[in-house]
Design a protein around this motif. Structure first.
Motif, PDB file in Angstrom:
ATOM      1  N   GLN A   6       0.836  -1.212   0.000  1.00  0.00           N
ATOM      2  CA  GLN A   6       0.000   0.000   0.000  1.00  0.00           C
ATOM      3  C   GLN A   6       0.868   1.258   0.000  1.00  0.00           C
ATOM      4  O   GLN A   6       0.635   2.196  -0.767  1.00  0.00           O
ATOM      5  CB  GLN A   6      -0.907  -0.007   1.228  1.00  0.00           C
ATOM      6  CG  GLN A   6      -1.919   1.136   1.207  1.00  0.00           C
ATOM      7  CD  GLN A   6      -2.925   1.042   2.339  1.00  0.00           C
ATOM      8  OE1 GLN A   6      -2.736   0.266   3.275  1.00  0.00           O
ATOM      9  NE2 GLN A   6      -3.978   1.817   2.249  1.00  0.00           N
ATOM     10  N   ALA A   9       2.334   1.747  -3.389  1.00  0.00           N
ATOM     11  CA  ALA A   9       1.344   2.233  -4.367  1.00  0.00           C
ATOM     12  C   ALA A   9       1.052   3.714  -4.150  1.00  0.00           C
ATOM     13  O   ALA A   9       0.962   4.489  -5.118  1.00  0.00           O
ATOM     14  CB  ALA A   9       0.054   1.414  -4.261  1.00  0.00           C
ATOM     15  N   SER A  48      -5.185   3.511  -3.759  1.00  0.00           N
ATOM     16  CA  SER A  48      -4.122   3.078  -2.868  1.00  0.00           C
ATOM     17  C   SER A  48      -4.418   3.492  -1.431  1.00  0.00           C
ATOM     18  O   SER A  48      -4.123   2.756  -0.483  1.00  0.00           O
ATOM     19  CB  SER A  48      -2.781   3.668  -3.291  1.00  0.00           C
ATOM     20  OG  SER A  48      -2.676   3.709  -4.674  1.00  0.00           O
TER      21      SER A  48
END
Lengths: 140, 233
Positions: A6, A9, A48
């Protein structure tokens, strides 16, 4: 999804957004073409940050690993973008060809006009600078 | 009817002197317009020293673009007809008179088909031409005799159309289809062609494959109605 994925991203989407906005600010990218990129960077950033949306989309599509949705979107976007740029390039090529043709036609007509004004003699001021004879010769 | 002889030429300095000499025998050179498609050889210098009217395109636009420029210049100079005669010397200047005669009989455009008594291209070239002819029969609705021939005459209506919109790439088959789709009457006459007098054809084998693809696509997708003008956005 794992927090490292995460974080990665979010970092990538934020970087993309900053690069695009930087390019627009320095007038290296016109607003028309930046639109596609900004919309996509924002979408990527949103997905994200809010992993719930990503998980829901993944479940809906039957994808077991949610970050794969990001990858899918990326591929989809790159496809759309390259198709769009092919259209832009084709249009610009047509415009360039038209300009090249018109340039050649006008160059010849200007040379003919200059020749005509030179033959009319020194009575009346010639439209071009005194060195125009050279340019007319190389153009015709 | 005032006809301009438009000669598209790219790197044809080897064949142009002879062609210009032959042209001078059948028409005043002032009616000729050589369109130099950004040649990288001595074509430009040769045209300047020969004193023949010419356009110099600064970037290559292909024979379609060269013809569009030449035909537009012809219209601006007050001509209402034009003959396309390629700069490689394959097209005999003696064909100009019969082509124009066909225009006077009422055709909007005339395409010269290669007379079998003249020069015959190699087997590969003939196979390509046969494929194009078979392909074009679909959209055209009939079998054209020789749709890949580049020796043409254009009357006022064809001149008006093609000076704004001319097919690109290897344009001849699409050109024939475009004229007929716009309701123009295209005639055919036989002409004995010659081998190119010097230099090399731009149509090498890998390019021929690409050309075939483009011809197939452009003729299959030719709109039946007038498309929107080129956008300036």
């Amino acid at each position: 999804m794992g927090s490292l994925v995460q974080l990665f991203a979010v970092a990538i989407s934020a970087a993309l957004l900053f690069v695009v906005i930087g390019l627009v600010r320095r007038r290296r990218l016109t607003e028309e073409y930046s639109f596609l990129w900004i919309v996509f960077a924002l979408a990527l950033l949103g997905l994200s940050l809010f992993r719930g949306v990503l998980d829901a989309v993944a479940r809906w599509l039957g994808i077991f690993y949610p970050p794969a949705v990001l990858l899918l979107m990326l591929i989809f976007f790159v496809f759309i973008a390259s198709l769009y740029f092919s259209v832009v390039i084709s249009r610009q090529r047509q415009q360039i060809e038209r300009l090249v043709e018109d340039h050649a036609i006008l160059e010849r007509e200007v040379a003919a006009l200059r020749d005509a004004s030179v033959t009319r003699g020194s009575a009346g001021s010639p439209p071009g600078p005194p060195s125009s004879a050279n340019a007319a010769e190389s153009g015709s | 009817m005032r006809a301009r002889i438009v000669v598209p030429a790219r790197n044809e300095s080897a064949s142009l002197p002879q062609l210009l000499a032959e042209l001078a025998a059948v028409c005043p050179l002032a009616d000729v317009l050589v369109v130099d498609d950004a040649s990288t050889d001595e074509t430009a210098a040769l045209l300047r020293s020969a004193g023949v009217p010419h356009l110099r395109l600064r970037l290559p636009v292909g024979v379609g673009g060269a013809m569009r420029a030449g035909l537009r210049a012809a219209r601006r100079d007050g001509y209402d007809a034009a003959v396309r005669l390629d700069g490689d010397g394959q097209h005999p200047p003696a064909a100009i008179a019969p082509l124009l005669a066909e225009l006077r009989r009422g055709a909007d455009a005339v395409q010269a088909r290669r007379d079998p008594t003249g020069y015959r291209a190699g087997a590969g070239r003939r196979a390509l031409a046969a494929f194009v002819r078979a392909w074009l029969a679909g959209p055209l609705g009939r079998r054209a005799a020789d749709p890949t021939s580049g020796l043409w005459a254009f009357g006022p209506r064809a001149l008006a159309l093609l000076s704004e919109e001319h097919p690109r790439g290897y344009p001849e088959p699409a050109l024939l289809l475009l004229l007929e789709r716009r309701g123009l009457r295209v005639a055919e006459i036989p002409v004995a062609m010659r081998a190119r007098s010097a230099g090399h054809s731009s149509l090498t084998l890998p390019r021929a494959a690409l050309a075939l693809w483009c011809v197939a696509l452009s003729t299959a997708t030719m709109p039946r109605r007038r498309p929107a003008a080129l956008s300036h956005g």
